[in-house]
Design a protein around this motif. Structure first.
Motif, PDB file in Angstrom:
ATOM      1  N   SER A  27     -56.889  -4.728  16.801  1.00 15.65           N
ATOM      2  CA  SER A  27     -55.725  -5.275  16.094  1.00 15.65           C
ATOM      3  C   SER A  27     -54.905  -6.186  17.001  1.00 15.65           C
ATOM      4  O   SER A  27     -54.282  -7.134  16.532  1.00 15.65           O
ATOM      5  N   LEU A  28     -54.902  -5.937  18.292  1.00 12.58           N
ATOM      6  CA  LEU A  28     -54.125  -6.749  19.224  1.00 12.58           C
ATOM      7  C   LEU A  28     -54.823  -8.055  19.570  1.00 12.58           C
ATOM      8  O   LEU A  28     -54.182  -9.031  19.939  1.00 12.58           O
ATOM      9  N   ARG A  29     -56.127  -8.104  19.451  1.00 10.86           N
ATOM     10  CA  ARG A  29     -56.877  -9.311  19.810  1.00 10.86           C
ATOM     11  C   ARG A  29     -56.675 -10.437  18.811  1.00 10.86           C
ATOM     12  O   ARG A  29     -56.977 -11.581  19.111  1.00 10.86           O
ATOM     13  N   GLY A  30     -56.159 -10.138  17.650  1.00 10.70           N
ATOM     14  CA  GLY A  30     -56.002 -11.152  16.603  1.00 10.70           C
ATOM     15  C   GLY A  30     -55.182 -12.352  17.037  1.00 10.70           C
ATOM     16  O   GLY A  30     -55.447 -13.471  16.635  1.00 10.70           O
ATOM     17  N   GLY A  31     -54.187 -12.157  17.879  1.00 13.25           N
ATOM     18  CA  GLY A  31     -53.336 -13.261  18.304  1.00 13.25           C
ATOM     19  C   GLY A  31     -53.698 -13.840  19.655  1.00 13.25           C
ATOM     20  O   GLY A  31     -52.956 -14.663  20.192  1.00 13.25           O
ATOM     21  N   ASP A  32     -54.822 -13.428  20.214  1.00 12.24           N
ATOM     22  CA  ASP A  32     -55.211 -13.903  21.539  1.00 12.24           C
ATOM     23  C   ASP A  32     -55.594 -15.378  21.503  1.00 12.24           C
ATOM     24  O   ASP A  32     -56.323 -15.817  20.618  1.00 12.24           O
ATOM     25  N   GLU A  33     -55.108 -16.106  22.470  1.00 15.85           N
ATOM     26  CA  GLU A  33     -55.519 -17.494  22.627  1.00 15.85           C
ATOM     27  C   GLU A  33     -56.712 -17.592  23.571  1.00 15.85           C
ATOM     28  O   GLU A  33     -57.567 -18.451  23.408  1.00 15.85           O
ATOM     29  N   LEU A  34     -56.749 -16.712  24.550  1.00 17.90           N
ATOM     30  CA  LEU A  34     -57.875 -16.682  25.482  1.00 17.90           C
ATOM     31  C   LEU A  34     -58.969 -15.783  24.927  1.00 17.90           C
ATOM     32  O   LEU A  34     -58.689 -14.660  24.492  1.00 17.90           O
ATOM     33  N   PRO A  35     -60.218 -16.231  24.955  1.00 17.43           N
ATOM     34  CA  PRO A  35     -61.309 -15.323  24.575  1.00 17.43           C
ATOM     35  C   PRO A  35     -61.326 -14.107  25.516  1.00 17.43           C
ATOM     36  O   PRO A  35     -60.920 -14.211  26.681  1.00 17.43           O
ATOM     37  N   LEU A  94     -66.548 -20.234  45.392  1.00 17.51           N
ATOM     38  CA  LEU A  94     -65.555 -19.204  45.118  1.00 17.51           C
ATOM     39  C   LEU A  94     -64.705 -19.643  43.933  1.00 17.51           C
ATOM     40  O   LEU A  94     -64.234 -20.779  43.876  1.00 17.51           O
ATOM     41  N   ILE A  95     -64.511 -18.714  43.011  1.00 20.41           N
ATOM     42  CA  ILE A  95     -63.743 -18.969  41.804  1.00 20.41           C
ATOM     43  C   ILE A  95     -62.359 -18.359  41.989  1.00 20.41           C
ATOM     44  O   ILE A  95     -62.235 -17.190  42.371  1.00 20.41           O
ATOM     45  N   ALA A  96     -61.311 -19.133  41.702  1.00 23.40           N
ATOM     46  CA  ALA A  96     -59.938 -18.644  41.816  1.00 23.40           C
ATOM     47  C   ALA A  96     -59.150 -19.092  40.586  1.00 23.40           C
ATOM     48  O   ALA A  96     -59.423 -20.159  40.017  1.00 23.40           O
ATOM     49  N   ALA A  97     -58.182 -18.289  40.188  1.00 19.16           N
ATOM     50  CA  ALA A  97     -57.319 -18.647  39.064  1.00 19.16           C
ATOM     51  C   ALA A  97     -56.388 -19.779  39.478  1.00 19.16           C
ATOM     52  O   ALA A  97     -55.878 -19.796  40.597  1.00 19.16           O
ATOM     53  N   THR A  98     -56.182 -20.714  38.573  1.00 18.53           N
ATOM     54  CA  THR A  98     -55.187 -21.760  38.792  1.00 18.53           C
ATOM     55  C   THR A  98     -53.839 -21.249  38.288  1.00 18.53           C
ATOM     56  O   THR A  98     -53.760 -20.188  37.644  1.00 18.53           O
ATOM     57  N   GLU A  99     -52.801 -22.003  38.552  1.00 15.42           N
ATOM     58  CA  GLU A  99     -51.480 -21.628  38.021  1.00 15.42           C
ATOM     59  C   GLU A  99     -51.512 -21.625  36.493  1.00 15.42           C
ATOM     60  O   GLU A  99     -50.918 -20.762  35.854  1.00 15.42           O
ATOM     61  N   ALA A 100     -52.240 -22.570  35.900  1.00 16.99           N
ATOM     62  CA  ALA A 100     -52.380 -22.607  34.440  1.00 16.99           C
ATOM     63  C   ALA A 100     -53.107 -21.363  33.933  1.00 16.99           C
ATOM     64  O   ALA A 100     -52.758 -20.802  32.892  1.00 16.99           O
ATOM     65  N   GLY A 101     -54.117 -20.932  34.664  1.00 16.23           N
ATOM     66  CA  GLY A 101     -54.850 -19.726  34.276  1.00 16.23           C
ATOM     67  C   GLY A 101     -53.982 -18.492  34.371  1.00 16.23           C
ATOM     68  O   GLY A 101     -53.969 -17.639  33.473  1.00 16.23           O
ATOM     69  N   ARG A 102     -53.233 -18.386  35.458  1.00 18.57           N
ATOM     70  CA  ARG A 102     -52.316 -17.256  35.644  1.00 18.57           C
ATOM     71  C   ARG A 102     -51.269 -17.236  34.513  1.00 18.57           C
ATOM     72  O   ARG A 102     -51.016 -16.203  33.914  1.00 18.57           O
ATOM     73  N   THR A 103     -50.718 -18.391  34.212  1.00 15.45           N
ATOM     74  CA  THR A 103     -49.707 -18.488  33.159  1.00 15.45           C
ATOM     75  C   THR A 103     -50.299 -18.109  31.804  1.00 15.45           C
ATOM     76  O   THR A 103     -49.679 -17.369  31.034  1.00 15.45           O
ATOM     77  N   ALA A 104     -51.496 -18.616  31.505  1.00 16.79           N
ATOM     78  CA  ALA A 104     -52.136 -18.301  30.219  1.00 16.79           C
ATOM     79  C   ALA A 104     -52.362 -16.794  30.081  1.00 16.79           C
ATOM     80  O   ALA A 104     -52.099 -16.210  29.025  1.00 16.79           O
ATOM     81  N   LEU A 105     -52.819 -16.154  31.160  1.00 17.89           N
ATOM     82  CA  LEU A 105     -53.065 -14.715  31.123  1.00 17.89           C
ATOM     83  C   LEU A 105     -51.758 -13.941  30.947  1.00 17.89           C
ATOM     84  O   LEU A 105     -51.662 -13.063  30.092  1.00 17.89           O
ATOM     85  N   LEU A 106     -50.759 -14.279  31.743  1.00 15.88           N
ATOM     86  CA  LEU A 106     -49.485 -13.553  31.670  1.00 15.88           C
ATOM     87  C   LEU A 106     -48.790 -13.773  30.336  1.00 15.88           C
ATOM     88  O   LEU A 106     -48.185 -12.843  29.783  1.00 15.88           O
ATOM     89  N   ASP A 107     -48.895 -14.979  29.777  1.00 21.63           N
ATOM     90  CA  ASP A 107     -48.317 -15.241  28.454  1.00 21.63           C
ATOM     91  C   ASP A 107     -49.026 -14.421  27.381  1.00 21.63           C
ATOM     92  O   ASP A 107     -48.378 -13.862  26.488  1.00 21.63           O
ATOM     93  N   GLN A 108     -50.363 -14.352  27.473  1.00 21.58           N
ATOM     94  CA  GLN A 108     -51.109 -13.560  26.487  1.00 21.58           C
ATOM     95  C   GLN A 108     -50.736 -12.086  26.594  1.00 21.58           C
ATOM     96  O   GLN A 108     -50.541 -11.408  25.586  1.00 21.58           O
TER      97      GLN A 108
END
Length: 143
Positions: A27-35, A94-108
């Motif tokens: 039920s919580l995944r319905g509003g997710d923007e990130l897969p 090496l894969i690292a989160a960008t600031e945009a990635g961090r923001t997208a995750l924290l916003d979600q």
């Protein structure tokens, strides 16, 4: 030495808990923007503030290397992660989160927590909210 099978009542409780948690998560995944797979990768990278190779991410997420490589490629295109050469092994990135990635995750996560908080306040009495707080502590102990 084989362990004893759980009591039937405990097995029933486990099945009920699994079903309830699954229903809540769906039920919580319905509003997710990130897969979900991208949110999981960002969660690993952001939580530990580290970089990982595709192979390490695949192992942590228990998916095939090819699947993770595809996920990372999509995330790189979207600007959610960066890929940098490995300092000791030139064949690896090496894969690292960008600031945009961090923001997208924290916003979600914030949107999800807001939906849960709204449901708690609108559907549970103060006494039930207290019981839920106690249940969260118990769930932590199970993990």
């Amino acid at each position: 030495m084989p362990s004893e099978a759980p009591h039937p009542d405990t097995l029933e409780l486990a099945a009920d808990l699994r079903a309830a948690l699954g229903s809540l998560v769906r039920s919580l995944r319905g509003g997710d923007e990130l897969p979900q797979n991208q949110a999981a990768v960002l969660g690993l990278l952001v939580r530990d503030e580290r970089s990982c190779t595709v192979a390490e991410l695949a192992a942590l997420q228990r998916v095939r290397h090819q699947s993770m490589a595809r996920t990372v490629a999509l995330m790189t295109e979207a600007g959610l992660v960066t890929q940098q050469p490995h300092p000791t092994d030139g064949r690896k990135l090496l894969i690292a989160a960008t600031e945009a990635g961090r923001t997208a995750l924290l916003d979600q996560r914030a949107r999800c927590e807001h939906r849960i908080a709204t449901a708690i306040e609108s559907r549970l009495s103060p006494a039930e909210q207290d019981r839920l707080r106690a249940a969260v502590d118990l769930l932590r102990r199970l993990g």
